[in-house]
Structures are given as C-alpha cells and as structure tokens.
Design an enzyme around this catalytic site. Structure first.
Site, PDB file in Angstrom:
ATOM      1  N   LYS A   1      28.263  40.849  33.322  1.00 57.19           N
ATOM      2  CA  LYS A   1      28.167  41.847  32.257  1.00 57.19           C
ATOM      3  C   LYS A   1      26.728  42.080  31.812  1.00 57.19           C
ATOM      4  CE  LYS A   1      32.940  41.554  30.843  1.00 57.19           C
ATOM      5  NZ  LYS A   1      33.486  40.528  31.774  1.00 57.19           N
TER       6      LYS A   1
HETATM    7  C1  LIG Z   1      34.629  40.714  32.523  1.00 58.73           C
HETATM    8  C2  LIG Z   1      34.738  39.788  33.693  1.00 58.73           C
HETATM    9  C3  LIG Z   1      35.543  40.091  34.811  1.00 58.73           C
HETATM   10  C4  LIG Z   1      36.416  41.340  34.860  1.00 58.73           C
HETATM   11  O1  LIG Z   1      35.682  42.518  34.890  1.00 58.73           O
HETATM   12  P1  LIG Z   1      36.410  43.935  34.679  1.00 58.73           P
HETATM   13  O2  LIG Z   1      35.322  44.933  34.619  1.00 58.73           O
HETATM   14  O3  LIG Z   1      37.182  43.813  33.418  1.00 58.73           O
HETATM   15  O4  LIG Z   1      37.283  44.129  35.844  1.00 58.73           O
HETATM   16  C5  LIG Z   1      35.530  39.222  35.884  1.00 58.73           C
HETATM   17  N1  LIG Z   1      34.808  38.092  35.858  1.00 58.73           N
HETATM   18  C6  LIG Z   1      34.019  37.748  34.805  1.00 58.73           C
HETATM   19  C7  LIG Z   1      33.262  36.482  34.845  1.00 58.73           C
HETATM   20  C8  LIG Z   1      33.963  38.589  33.698  1.00 58.73           C
HETATM   21  O5  LIG Z   1      33.194  38.242  32.636  1.00 58.73           O
END
Ligand SMILES: *Cc1c(COP(=O)(O)O)cnc(C)c1O
Length: 467
Positions: free
Chosen positions: A112
C-alpha cells in the site's frame, strides 16, 4: 483525462476532483473515460527505464492536464525515494516458472506504500494550489492505516483520522500507526470490530455536516482512483523485466478488495502483454466463487492468517463489472441493486469474458502455512502469509495449465509484519524488522479509545481538526 462513474449518472470529473473525493455522487466508482495505449515500440522503450521514469510515463496520461509532467516527476521522485531498495519493486526468481515481485520495501512494509506515498504528495500539491484543507477519514484492519498515515504525516493541508478495531489488529500493525508523532495524525481505537469501524466511516461520508466549515472528507481506501493508478506501474515494471516487451507473463495477485488486481487488468488494457491474471483469495473467497460458480454472494467474515485480505465484499469489483458490461452504467446499477440482497449473478457473456482474463484459486490457512514452510525450506525465501497465497495460487494454476508461465506472484507484505503467521506455519524463526523500524517496540504510542458510537467519533474529529 476525464473520469466517469461506473453507475453512469454522476457528472464527468477531472483528476483533481476524483483525487479529492470518495465515491461518485451516484454511488459508483470513478474510472478513466478512455484507456491510454502503449504500442510495441513504446513498450520497448519503457522496458529500459528505471522505476520512477517508468512511473512518470505510465501515470502522466491519467493526471494531465491537471498536473503537468514536471510536477508529477517531482512528486514521483520524492515518493519512491522513501523506499529501501534501489529498484523500488525488485523481482526475484523463485523457480523456473514463478517469480516474486517484492512490493514491501516502503516505509510500512506493505504494497500500500506504493500508492499512498504518492497519494499523500498528490494531496499536498493539489491542496496547496487550491489553498484548501481536507479531512482524511479511514478505517483499517491493518495495512491501509499505517501506509496512509506515513503518506500524509507531513501535510499542512490534511488532518488524518484512522479508526482501527481496539485490540484486534496485530501489535506491529498498531505500533506502525500509533507511534507516528505528528500533530495532524489521530488514531482512534473503536471498541468494536472492523465492520463497526467501516460503518462509522461510511455514515460520516454520507453526512459531512459535522465537519468544521469548509472542510470535506477524502477517502484513502482503494475506492480512490489515484491508488489504483499508482499500482499499474509495477505491473509494467515486472512484466517488462521478466517477459520483455514481446512475451506475455501472468500475474498471481493476493487480493481482497480487488484493487491491486484491477490495476493489473488496466496494465493489460494499456498494452502490456499479459496472459492470465490469477485471483488469489483466502477463505474469504467471494471472488473465487464468482469466477468458478458465478456465485458473488456475501458470507460471514472468517478471521485468517492473512488479515489484510479478510473481506466480505470486494468494492473494486464494480470497476471490472463496468467493463464486462460494455461500460454501461445502467447494467451496473441493476447489478448493484440486485446485490443489495447480498448476491449477484453475471450474465453468461460477462462470465465468459471474465474467464478469458482471470483464473482463481483459494488457499485456506493450512495451505497458506504449508506454502510458507515449503518455500522457506526449498528456496530459502520467507514469504508473508498474504504473499504465500499468491505463490500457492500460481503453483496450483501452473499445474493445471503450464502454458500460463512465467507467473509473477505479487509479494504484498514483509514477513516481519506477521511474525505470528510465521510461527503458525511451523517455522521456528523470528523474521526481523528492517533497520528503519528496529526500534518500533520502544517507541511511544498515541491513540484514543472511543466507544463504538458514530456521534462520539464525529465529535472527536471536529474537535481535533487544525484551524
Ligand atoms: C491490502 C492488502 C492486500 C489486498 O489488496 P486489495 O487491493 O484489497 O486486493 C493483500 N495483501 C496485503 C499485505 C495487503 O495489505
């Protein structure tokens, strides 16, 4: 670039307008009105670029004319200088057919950061230009909150409030949020679960009258288009490194809200040679059920080893529906109206189209742990539980269909974020935090515990916005 809503009724918007809102006024999600394309000569040029220059080429068409290239370049260079690896998102070969795309070298150790480091800087630039202040309000079950706080902690124009369920996030995740010492950062621990936090946030967005005069709420979850935009870049980066401008690769994406994998779908639409996109879910498998059985229906949430993928409904799926139904907002409105009863079914044609693009696998906690342990033993590579689901899905799909190789599995978090899952996988090792976080457990925490009550949260927000 102009942006339209998936439900076809909201007015077209500019990049800046889309950046500074959440949902469109008709309840839909914003998507670009048209998709920029790279031909094979352009792809060959992109293949030679370092991450930040590639990022500039991929994103410029989405932000012009609101931002010019020089401005975007400045923001991109600053955002990705915060990453601990010179390549930003390096790719490592696991075996002959699977590579791992490491997306966890940012400040909070999850993918993120790739979007939120840029988003924070985009907010600051646009708000400075407009001389406007906004309030960011979000709920987190873990990774989004810390990444958003890190991205916005220096902003003079943003007050950020992040709700997390009290005593229900991991200690590393909580400390990453609560040890940030900035006057514009507020952590609220709600005495409830993640759904309670989300409901409070949703209600606040619906009626913003509680905010100080002139302020508006901005979303930082993946309904915000700018997050998706920033994530398209690493698909190009990895695809061009492993497959080059000619050879198609597949991607396996551990997914919850369908945000990350939707960015991969867009990379494919923009001309990147992509074979299959593999949807990798944990036991909260609404997307896997959709693709295998045309069963997109809500089920009770199950806590898993991969908490950042514990979702009941994948909000970004609506963005794909829009394309599967020829960008017809009326069809999307009908489908989403059907879904208010808890389930929806795709038409034969839409399902067929989805299956041309996507494959899907589901890993339960046992399979996740077994993958972490096998990959550690055989390849001496430690995966976090989310990334392990991506590798599990890649291997399962390769077994059934070797022609999808090579597969790039997205590693979405650093294993040190999830030490308990490492132990649950039967691995007697302590994953170590990178040096910039080595003192995380010694830092002072700051957060406010509030009852599960929207009015109290609103009052807190109003009282803590800076003048
Ligand atoms: C947020 C997250 C996901 C999922 O991502 P999406 O965009 O909701 O599909 C997968 N792995 C980690 C470590 C995350 O923080």
């Amino acid at each position: 670039m102009r942006y339209v809503s998936t439900r076809g009724q909201a007015a077209e918007s500019s990049f800046e307008e889309v950046l500074l809102t959440g949902l469109a006024s008709d309840g839909g999600l914003f998507v670009p009105k048209n998709i920029p394309q790279f031909d094979s000569d352009e792809l060959a040029e992109l293949a030679t670029l370092p991450y930040t220059e590639l990022a500039l080429e991929v994103m410029a068409p989405f932000v012009e004319p609101d931002l010019d290239r020089g401005t975007l370049k400045g923001l991109v260079d600053e955002a990705y200088a915060q990453f601990a690896h010179a390549e930003v998102t390096p790719v490592t070969l696991l075996d002959d057919s699977v590579a791992v795309l490491e997306l966890f070298h940012g400040p909070t150790l999850a993918f993120k950061d790739l979007a939120l480091q840029l988003l924070g800087r985009l907010f600051d630039h646009v708000l400075h230009k407009r001389q406007q202040k906004v309030v960011i309000l979000g709920a987190t079950s873990g990774d989004t909150g810390s990444a958003a706080i890190e991205g916005c902690r220096h902003s003079d124009f943003v007050d950020i409030f992040i709700l997390h369920p009290h005593q229900r996030v991991s200690e590393v995740q909580r400390r990453q949020m609560t040890t940030v010492d900035s006057t514009n950062v507020h952590n609220i621990a709600v005495e409830g679960n993640f759904d309670d936090c989300q409901s409070i946030v949703k209600a606040c967005f619906g009626d913003q009258g509680f905010l100080p005069e002139g302020r508006q709420l901005v979303a930082v979850n993946s309904i915000n288009w700018a997050r998706i935009m920033a994530q398209i870049v690493y698909y190009f980066y990895a695809g061009l490194r492993i497959g080059g401008p000619q050879t198609a690769v597949s991607f396996s994406v551990p997914t919850g809200n369908f945000g990350d994998i939707f960015a991969g779908y867009l990379a494919r639409c923009m001309g990147l040679p992509v074979n299959k996109l593999i949807i990798a879910t944990n036991q909260n498998d609404i997307l896997h059920r959709m693709l295998s059985d045309n069963d997109y229906s809500k089920r009770k949430l199950q806590a898993s080893l991969s908490p950042s993928m514990d979702i009941m409904v994948s909000s970004n799926f609506e963005r794909l529906l829009f394309d599967l139904y020829d960008r017809n907002g009326v069809s999307v409105r009908e489908l989403m109206a059907e879904f208010t009863n808890g389930s929806l079914h795709l038409s034969e044609d839409a399902l067929w189209r989805a299956r041309q693009l996507f494959l899907s696998s589901r890993a339960d906690d046992r399979q996740t742990g077994a993958t972490m342990s096998a990959v550690y033993q055989q390849q001496a590579y430690l995966l976090d539980p989310h990334s392990a689901i991506g590798v599990f899905a890649a291997r399962q799909q390769l077994q059934e269909n070797p022609s999808i190789a090579p597969v790039i599995a997205l590693a979405t978090a650093h294993p040190a974020k999830f030490p308990d899952a490492v132990h649950a996988a039967g691995l007697a090792i302590e994953p170590t935090l990178p040096t910039h976080m080595a003192d995380l457990f010694a830092r002072q925490e700051r957060f406010t515990v509030l009852p599960n009550n929207g009015d109290e949260v609103q009052q807190f927000v109003r009282d803590h916005c800076r003048g």
